[in-house]
Structures are given as C-alpha cells and as structure tokens.
Design a protein around this motif. Structure first.
Motif, mmCIF file in Angstrom:
data_model
loop_
_atom_site.group_PDB
_atom_site.id
_atom_site.type_symbol
_atom_site.label_atom_id
_atom_site.label_comp_id
_atom_site.label_asym_id
_atom_site.label_seq_id
_atom_site.Cartn_x
_atom_site.Cartn_y
_atom_site.Cartn_z
ATOM 1 N N MET A 236 13.711 23.360 -23.416
ATOM 2 C CA MET A 236 13.567 23.361 -24.867
ATOM 3 C C MET A 236 12.094 23.380 -25.264
ATOM 4 O O MET A 236 11.233 22.916 -24.510
ATOM 5 C CB MET A 236 14.239 22.115 -25.449
ATOM 6 C CG MET A 236 15.733 22.033 -25.198
ATOM 7 S SD MET A 236 16.405 20.441 -25.737
ATOM 8 C CE MET A 236 18.110 20.595 -25.162
ATOM 9 N N PRO A 237 11.774 23.923 -26.443
ATOM 10 C CA PRO A 237 10.379 23.968 -26.886
ATOM 11 C C PRO A 237 9.690 22.603 -26.823
ATOM 12 O O PRO A 237 10.287 21.580 -27.158
ATOM 13 C CB PRO A 237 10.496 24.471 -28.325
ATOM 14 C CG PRO A 237 11.725 25.315 -28.318
ATOM 15 C CD PRO A 237 12.674 24.611 -27.390
ATOM 16 N N GLU A 238 8.450 22.630 -26.370
ATOM 17 C CA GLU A 238 7.602 21.448 -26.226
ATOM 18 C C GLU A 238 8.098 20.482 -25.152
ATOM 19 O O GLU A 238 7.675 19.326 -25.101
ATOM 20 C CB GLU A 238 7.433 20.710 -27.565
ATOM 21 C CG GLU A 238 6.871 21.572 -28.682
ATOM 22 C CD GLU A 238 5.517 22.184 -28.352
ATOM 23 O OE1 GLU A 238 4.704 21.502 -27.708
ATOM 24 O OE2 GLU A 238 5.285 23.354 -28.737
ATOM 25 N N GLY A 239 8.983 20.950 -24.282
ATOM 26 C CA GLY A 239 9.498 20.101 -23.219
ATOM 27 C C GLY A 239 8.511 19.934 -22.077
ATOM 28 O O GLY A 239 7.464 20.589 -22.027
ATOM 29 N N CYS A 240 8.870 19.057 -21.145
ATOM 30 C CA CYS A 240 7.994 18.734 -20.010
ATOM 31 C C CYS A 240 8.748 18.901 -18.695
ATOM 32 O O CYS A 240 9.806 18.281 -18.494
ATOM 33 C CB CYS A 240 7.501 17.296 -20.102
ATOM 34 S SG CYS A 240 6.445 16.956 -21.525
ATOM 35 N N ILE A 241 8.206 19.723 -17.819
ATOM 36 C CA ILE A 241 8.742 19.894 -16.471
ATOM 37 C C ILE A 241 7.711 19.323 -15.502
ATOM 38 O O ILE A 241 6.549 19.738 -15.499
ATOM 39 C CB ILE A 241 8.990 21.383 -16.145
ATOM 40 C CG1 ILE A 241 9.850 22.054 -17.223
ATOM 41 C CG2 ILE A 241 9.615 21.510 -14.762
ATOM 42 C CD1 ILE A 241 11.248 21.505 -17.346
ATOM 43 N N VAL A 242 8.134 18.361 -14.680
ATOM 44 C CA VAL A 242 7.223 17.728 -13.728
ATOM 45 C C VAL A 242 7.540 18.223 -12.328
ATOM 46 O O VAL A 242 8.674 18.101 -11.859
ATOM 47 C CB VAL A 242 7.315 16.194 -13.771
ATOM 48 C CG1 VAL A 242 6.199 15.576 -12.918
ATOM 49 C CG2 VAL A 242 7.221 15.680 -15.198
ATOM 50 N N SER A 243 6.545 18.781 -11.668
ATOM 51 C CA SER A 243 6.697 19.255 -10.289
ATOM 52 C C SER A 243 6.238 18.167 -9.332
ATOM 53 O O SER A 243 5.088 17.727 -9.379
ATOM 54 C CB SER A 243 5.863 20.518 -10.084
ATOM 55 O OG SER A 243 5.905 20.934 -8.733
ATOM 56 N N THR A 244 7.159 17.727 -8.441
ATOM 57 C CA THR A 244 6.832 16.657 -7.493
ATOM 58 C C THR A 244 7.048 17.048 -6.038
ATOM 59 O O THR A 244 6.754 16.249 -5.143
ATOM 60 C CB THR A 244 7.680 15.396 -7.769
ATOM 61 O OG1 THR A 244 9.044 15.650 -7.388
ATOM 62 C CG2 THR A 244 7.639 15.004 -9.235
ATOM 63 N N GLY A 245 7.590 18.245 -5.777
ATOM 64 C CA GLY A 245 7.903 18.577 -4.390
ATOM 65 C C GLY A 245 8.150 20.048 -4.177
ATOM 66 O O GLY A 245 8.137 20.851 -5.115
ATOM 67 N N GLY B 299 0.487 14.053 -8.073
ATOM 68 C CA GLY B 299 -0.063 13.892 -6.727
ATOM 69 C C GLY B 299 -0.219 12.408 -6.454
ATOM 70 O O GLY B 299 -1.289 11.841 -6.652
ATOM 71 N N SER B 300 0.865 11.755 -6.041
ATOM 72 C CA SER B 300 0.901 10.292 -6.008
ATOM 73 C C SER B 300 -0.155 9.658 -5.112
ATOM 74 O O SER B 300 -0.684 8.592 -5.414
ATOM 75 C CB SER B 300 2.290 9.819 -5.559
ATOM 76 O OG SER B 300 3.243 10.090 -6.555
ATOM 77 N N ALA B 301 -0.452 10.307 -3.992
ATOM 78 C CA ALA B 301 -1.356 9.681 -3.017
ATOM 79 C C ALA B 301 -2.711 9.353 -3.618
ATOM 80 O O ALA B 301 -3.307 8.323 -3.302
ATOM 81 C CB ALA B 301 -1.528 10.590 -1.801
ATOM 82 N N GLY B 302 -3.204 10.210 -4.502
ATOM 83 C CA GLY B 302 -4.530 10.014 -5.050
ATOM 84 C C GLY B 302 -4.546 9.432 -6.449
ATOM 85 O O GLY B 302 -5.593 9.467 -7.115
ATOM 86 N N THR B 303 -3.440 8.877 -6.907
ATOM 87 C CA THR B 303 -3.407 8.291 -8.245
ATOM 88 C C THR B 303 -4.446 7.182 -8.371
ATOM 89 O O THR B 303 -4.484 6.267 -7.537
ATOM 90 C CB THR B 303 -2.016 7.706 -8.544
ATOM 91 O OG1 THR B 303 -1.041 8.746 -8.436
ATOM 92 C CG2 THR B 303 -1.962 7.103 -9.935
ATOM 93 N N PRO B 304 -5.306 7.226 -9.395
ATOM 94 C CA PRO B 304 -6.327 6.177 -9.555
ATOM 95 C C PRO B 304 -5.698 4.790 -9.661
ATOM 96 O O PRO B 304 -4.603 4.630 -10.216
ATOM 97 C CB PRO B 304 -7.028 6.567 -10.854
ATOM 98 C CG PRO B 304 -6.761 8.021 -11.023
ATOM 99 C CD PRO B 304 -5.408 8.265 -10.428
ATOM 100 N N VAL C 52 0.866 -1.177 0.000
ATOM 101 C CA VAL C 52 0.000 0.000 0.000
ATOM 102 C C VAL C 52 0.899 1.221 0.000
ATOM 103 O O VAL C 52 1.818 1.328 0.824
ATOM 104 C CB VAL C 52 -0.931 0.043 1.235
ATOM 105 C CG1 VAL C 52 -1.849 1.265 1.161
ATOM 106 C CG2 VAL C 52 -1.751 -1.233 1.361
ATOM 107 N N THR C 53 0.662 2.126 -0.939
ATOM 108 C CA THR C 53 1.355 3.416 -0.931
ATOM 109 C C THR C 53 0.320 4.505 -1.185
ATOM 110 O O THR C 53 -0.509 4.392 -2.089
ATOM 111 C CB THR C 53 2.449 3.498 -2.020
ATOM 112 O OG1 THR C 53 1.851 3.349 -3.313
ATOM 113 C CG2 THR C 53 3.507 2.430 -1.837
ATOM 114 N N GLY C 54 0.365 5.543 -0.380
ATOM 115 C CA GLY C 54 -0.517 6.679 -0.613
ATOM 116 C C GLY C 54 -1.908 6.511 -0.051
ATOM 117 O O GLY C 54 -2.103 5.886 0.995
#
Length: 333
Positions: free
Chosen positions: A237-246, A271-276, A88-90
């Motif tokens: 870079m253009p069309e890049g992805c930045i993921v905020s986790t903390g 938001g890992s705790a509520g991931t379906p 169990v996580t989250g």
C-alpha cells in the motif's frame, strides 16, 4: 581449567571438521570482559561458519556462535561487575572472534548488554539475534510512522527464527499479521504466535512481470529476498514499509523504481550485527516492556546440548528443517 567448545578446523584438503574440544581462557582473543556462557543459540550465519563459509569466517580454526548469554567472570570496565548477567549478540562474535558455542568468551565491553531483568538468560537466547533483528525491523517501521491501523503486515519465512519473532512482536504491538511459509504444517504454530492467517509462498511470488500490483499489505518483514521481496514491494500500500532482513531465496532484487516513485514505498534494511549500542539498548528495552513476548518463547524454542547442535542441528538449519529457535545449553558439559 579447560572449558568445552565447538572447534571448526580446516583440513589440508580444504574440507572442514567439527569437534567438541577442550580450550583455555588464555587461548581466547583479547578483550575487557570474560563471560561464562550459559546459553547460546543457533542462527543461519552460525551454520555457515560451522561449515567453513569464508564469507562469514575468514580464518580457521574457529568457534562459531553469534549469540551468548552468561555471567561476567572478569571485568576491566567499570560498567560491569563480576557476577553480572549479560548478553552479547552480533558485532564480530562468532564470526572472527570465538563465539558462544564455547563455555567462555572474551570480548570488548562495548559489545555487552546487561540482561533485561524480566528475562532469564535462556529466554534472552531464545530471542537472540533473530528476535533482535525482528524487533529492529519493527522499530524501523515505526520510525517511518507505521501504525497498526495502516493495514496487515506480511512476515515471510514465518516459521524461521526471525519470522517467528516478527510475528510475536508485531502481534504484541497490535498489528494484523499475515504469515507466509512453505511448511504445510505451520498453521497451528503461527496462529499461536499471533498471526491472523497463513498463506503459502505463492501469495508473495508474482510472476506477471507487472511493475505494480493491487495493494494488499501495509508492510512486510522479509527474510527471503529475491522475487519475494520484489513482489512485496509491488503489492504494498502507498507509503508502506518493507523491511529486508535476509536472503534465504536469493540476494538479488529485480524490480523497478515504480513502487518507490509512484506509491512512496519505503525499503528498509536491518544489519543487526552492527547496530549502534544506543539503538541496541532502546530495542532491548522495548522487548522487555511494550514488546514483551515472554509468553510465546517456550513455543518458539527447542533446547539442545552442544553435542546435539554439532551432530544434528547445524545441518538441519542449512536444510531448512528447523522451526523456531534452537537454544544451546552450555551448562554442565
């Protein structure tokens, strides 16, 4: 029969105390599943709960621990049998539902995942919420069509739990990883995990007040927030992805819309705790197959007892002194 658990209580003066006490299954909240916890792990959120942060845990006394891996002892759900190895996580575990820093938990069946066959219970807890968060970040980046040939990916907070896992997963998936850390002794560690190079914090701490910077990276997994996150957006870079986790540095984000409307940058959240559960199972399957990092886990983890957790490591993680993951062994207490 009693079991051991870390028990955080609030005193009449408003301070908080931690002790290892005897508890009973009948004391636990309602749920379909009783799980004998063999291993848990320490996350920053656990340390906040263990020191009385009511933004995490509303009511005390309480047992923290947002991660747990063990064996089913009672099941009132046809999907799980007594003896199944599960994790169990989250969800609400360890926040307002007594968590994995006790030898037993009772939870809804909808929170429970069967252990991936190629990982041990201990290895599942080395991964835990930190590894799941990192994998979720990479999963979201790839949903946006990110590929290794797009360019390097920055990982901030590189020696922390999420950062360590992100480096390992991204490297396994074929990405060039730039690790960023304030720890001067981190080079050998992050290189072993798969980072191409190590940079200090100034690399992603732009103070120029510019709205955009020369593009240097295709994406990032950020655990820091604040100006670091703003810099990552400006230099992507253009069309890049930045993921905020903390939000180790700050929960605030002071930026402009220019990275989004001129460079098409994607700012993604995890938001890992509520991931379906449906997504949760996909991510654990990826961790068990194409993103399998079993060979890196021993370098990431330090195993401790519940007593050592209480006396040393809860405070250490709050002070930024923990490298990698702390795994808590709840056997033979």
């Amino acid at each position: 029969m009693p079991f051991k658990a870390l028990w955080v209580t609030e005193t009449n003066s408003g301070t908080f105390e931690r002790n290892i006490v005897d508890r009973y299954i009948d004391d636990l909240p309602q749920g379909e599943m009783v799980i004998r916890v063999h291993y848990s792990s320490l996350n920053y959120k656990d340390a906040l709960s263990a020191t009385g942060n009511k933004g995490i845990t509303r009511k005390f006394p309480h047992t923290p621990g947002i991660d747990a891996a063990g064996v089913v002892e009672i099941s009132r759900n046809e999907l799980f049998a007594v003896g199944d190895e599960v994790l169990v996580t989250g969800y609400d575990l360890g926040m307002n539902t007594c968590g994995g820093f006790g030898q037993y938990i009772r939870v809804p069946a909808s929170w429970v995942v069967k252990k991936p066959g190629n990982y041990s219970l201990k290895e599942c807890m080395i991964i835990g919420t930190a590894g799941f968060t990192a994998a979720n970040a990479v999963y979201k980046m790839e949903l946006m069509k990110m590929q290794p040939d797009a360019g390097p990916i920055v990982v901030t907070g590189a020696t922390g739990g999420v950062g360590s896992m992100a480096i390992s997963i991204l490297s396994k998936a074929g990405y060039e990883v730039i690790a960023v850390s304030g720890k001067s002794n981190a080079l050998e560690y992050v290189t072993h995990l798969g980072a191409a190079r190590l940079e200090n914090r100034d690399y992603v701490n732009d103070l120029s007040q510019k709205s955009l910077l020369k593009p240097q990276w295709a994406g990032a997994v950020d655990t820091v927030g604040g100006n670091t996150l703003a810099t990552l957006l400006k230099g992507c870079m253009p069309e890049g992805c930045i993921v905020s986790t903390g939000l180790v540095s700050s929960p605030k984000l002071d930026t402009t819309v220019y990275p989004f409307i001129l460079n098409g940058i994607n700012l993604l959240g995890v938001g890992s705790a509520g991931t379906p559960m449906a997504v949760r199972l996909i991510i654990w399957e990826k961790l068990a197959t194409e993103w399998n990092i079993k060979d890196k886990l021993s370098a990431i983890a330090k195993e401790v007892t519940l007593e050592e957790l209480n006396t040393t490591y809860i405070d250490s993680i709050l002070q930024g002194k923990v490298m990698g993951r702390i795994v808590v062994n709840l056997n033979n207490l």
